[in-house]
Write a protein that holds these residues in place. Structure first.
Motif, PDB file in Angstrom:
ATOM      1  N   SER A 163      20.943  30.183  36.132  1.00  0.00           N
ATOM      2  CA  SER A 163      22.166  29.398  36.019  1.00  0.00           C
ATOM      3  C   SER A 163      21.757  27.948  35.795  1.00  0.00           C
ATOM      4  N   LEU A 185      31.191  25.206  36.529  1.00  0.00           N
ATOM      5  CA  LEU A 185      30.942  26.167  35.462  1.00  0.00           C
ATOM      6  C   LEU A 185      32.219  26.899  35.079  1.00  0.00           C
ATOM      7  N   VAL A 211      27.319  27.442  29.848  1.00  0.00           N
ATOM      8  CA  VAL A 211      26.007  27.424  30.499  1.00  0.00           C
ATOM      9  C   VAL A 211      25.059  26.493  29.747  1.00  0.00           C
TER      10      VAL A 211
END
Length: 350
Positions: free
Chosen positions: A285, A134, A160
């Motif tokens: 997430s 990420l 994301v």
């Protein structure tokens, strides 16, 4: 001295590869050391010689596939030496590389993701990999934003969204591997990037983007000098959170069959965190989303991200129409210029 050590590493890798095949065939919970030994063509006692327990073998398996995956995408972006757009494209290629995105490997990932909530060793490996990926994706997105002068876009939101999209496409590979189309999956990701970074992913492929300067006399085309707008009701963090909240509420009691406590435990979060998603104050997430989908159903992914795909397609088609219109105008201007030159030539001859 080096030869026995090398032989030991070869045998360990042989057993880990056999574990991957065993889990792919029998599932995480049903795979046994005997089945692993059979897959490797070895006796069960050999497994115990190299790994003291099934748990130790499973941790080694997770670490190996995590290292292989990390090495693949990190080498793909060449440690930042390529342009940020090419870097993101290379990460997409790595995510859907046959050695990574196949039924066995994806089965392994989802199995370990599901177990990570109750196994600290798994959680450490998965969280580290998730965080590194990420961070790298966000860094590349921020470089593109700075380079291209994009406004009202946050690198983390785009990162994301891309990561969650990839997780969802991996899930498609897991559910129906025969129907899964690797090229189509990569195209979907590139269309998404083209919708937010049009100057860098023109036509769904990475390009050397940046602020575009209008040439003297250049026509603005059918849309003028304004790019097709992103619908704020579809794109953006608030819209994403709202869709997620609606989709989750449909599946939870008293409307749906799932209990909040059970769903929170399956994803590996607290009930308080789940409540924040239901109220639109927070969002999972990409790793949590990857566990949320199998804990509910595949349709959840389409309810949360389906509109983004449709919006990306709309923007892509609108920009393509704009480019085609501009090309027609440029061609007409060129033809007029040639006609003018021909007339002047005839006049001079006379």
């Amino acid at each position: 001295m080096a030869k026995p050590e090398a032989s030991k590493e070869v045998r360990r890798k042989q057993l880990i590869d056999a574990t991957i095949r065993a889990i792919g065939r029998f599932g995480y919970a049903n795979a046994t050391l005997t089945q692993v030994a059979s897959e490797a063509g070895l006796s069960p006692g050999i497994v115990n010689f190299y790994f003291k327990s099934k748990e130790q073998l499973l941790v080694a398996t997770l670490e190996q596939i995590a290292d292989e995956y990390s090495t693949l995408w990190q080498s793909a972006i060449n440690k930042g030496k390529v342009s940020p757009a090419a870097g993101l494209d290379a990460m997409i290629e790595a995510d859907f590389h046959p050695s990574v995105c196949n039924f066995e490997k994806v089965s392994i990932w989802y199995a370990f993701w599901a177990e990570a909530r109750s196994n600290s060793a798994y959680h450490e490996v998965v969280s580290r990999l998730e965080g590194d990926y990420l961070q790298q994706t966000e860094t590349l997105c921020n470089r593109i934003i700075a380079e291209g002068g994009y406004q009202e876009i946050e690198g983390r939101e785009i990162a994301v969204g891309l990561n969650a999209m990839i997780d969802g496409l991996w899930f498609d590979c897991l559910i129906d591997p025969k129907a899964f189309n690797r090229s189509e999956a990569k195209r979907v990701c590139r269309i998404y990037l083209a919708s937010v970074f049009p100057a860098h992913f023109a036509g769904g492929r990475p390009s050397e983007g940046g602020p575009r300067r209008k040439l003297e006399g250049q026509n603005d085309g059918v849309f003028g000098n304004v790019s097709p707008a992103i619908d704020p009701d579809i794109q953006g963090r608030d819209a994403h959170r709202a869709r997620l909240a609606v989709a989750l509420r449909k599946r939870l009691e008293p409307v749906g069959k799932l209990k909040r406590e059970a769903l929170a435990a399956a994803v590996g979060v607290s009930v308080k965190t789940l409540e924040s998603w239901l109220e639109g104050r927070g969002e999972p997430s990409s790793w949590q989303m990857g566990r949320l989908i199998p804990a509910t159903d595949a349709q959840l992914w389409f309810e949360v991200y389906g509109l983004i795909h449709e919006e990306a397609q709309r923007l892509f088609e609108a920009r393509l129409a704009q480019q085609q219109e501009q090309a027609l105008r440029d061609r007409a201007a060129l033809d007029a210029l040639r006609a003018g030159k021909a007339i002047r030539g005839e006049h001079n001859d006379n």
